[in-house]
Design a protein around this motif. Structure first.
Motif, PDB file in Angstrom:
ATOM      1  N   MET A   1      54.138  34.610  40.321  1.00 23.80           N
ATOM      2  CA  MET A   1      53.933  35.818  39.571  1.00 23.80           C
ATOM      3  C   MET A   1      52.864  35.617  38.508  1.00 23.80           C
ATOM      4  O   MET A   1      52.080  36.513  38.246  1.00 23.80           O
ATOM      5  N   LYS A   2      52.844  34.422  37.897  1.00 22.69           N
ATOM      6  CA  LYS A   2      51.848  34.136  36.871  1.00 22.69           C
ATOM      7  C   LYS A   2      50.435  34.164  37.449  1.00 22.69           C
ATOM      8  O   LYS A   2      49.500  34.616  36.797  1.00 22.69           O
ATOM      9  N   LYS A   3      50.302  33.670  38.679  1.00 23.65           N
ATOM     10  CA  LYS A   3      48.984  33.657  39.320  1.00 23.65           C
ATOM     11  C   LYS A   3      48.465  35.076  39.527  1.00 23.65           C
ATOM     12  O   LYS A   3      47.287  35.346  39.318  1.00 23.65           O
ATOM     13  N   LEU A   4      49.346  35.988  39.933  1.00 25.21           N
ATOM     14  CA  LEU A   4      48.938  37.375  40.133  1.00 25.21           C
ATOM     15  C   LEU A   4      48.512  38.024  38.815  1.00 25.21           C
ATOM     16  O   LEU A   4      47.534  38.784  38.774  1.00 25.21           O
ATOM     17  N   ILE A   5      49.229  37.718  37.754  1.00 22.22           N
ATOM     18  CA  ILE A   5      48.880  38.274  36.445  1.00 22.22           C
ATOM     19  C   ILE A   5      47.526  37.733  35.988  1.00 22.22           C
ATOM     20  O   ILE A   5      46.685  38.486  35.487  1.00 22.22           O
TER      21      ILE A   5
END
Length: 66
Positions: A1-5
């Protein structure tokens, strides 16, 4: 999820930067530079000859063009 953000924030930042740069470009100056420095190629010119002087002694890499 952090990568998408991180990816989303990067895209938003790049989009914002490109908008700022686009607004600051002097379009008349760009037009002047392009018309002054870039010229049309003459279609009648022969194609460029990329052959080596002595192809018998050239390696395969030289024949390919590297």
């Amino acid at each position: 999820m952090k990568k998408l953000i991180i990816i989303a924030l990067s895209l938003i930042t790049l989009r914002g930067a490109s908008q700022i740069i686009e607004k600051n470009i002097d379009k008349e100056e760009v037009k002047t530079v392009v018309t002054t420095n870039l010229k049309e190629q003459d279609d009648k010119l022969d194609s460029i000859y990329f052959q080596h002087d002595d192809d018998r002694n050239s390696s395969l890499i030289e024949k390919i063009g590297f």
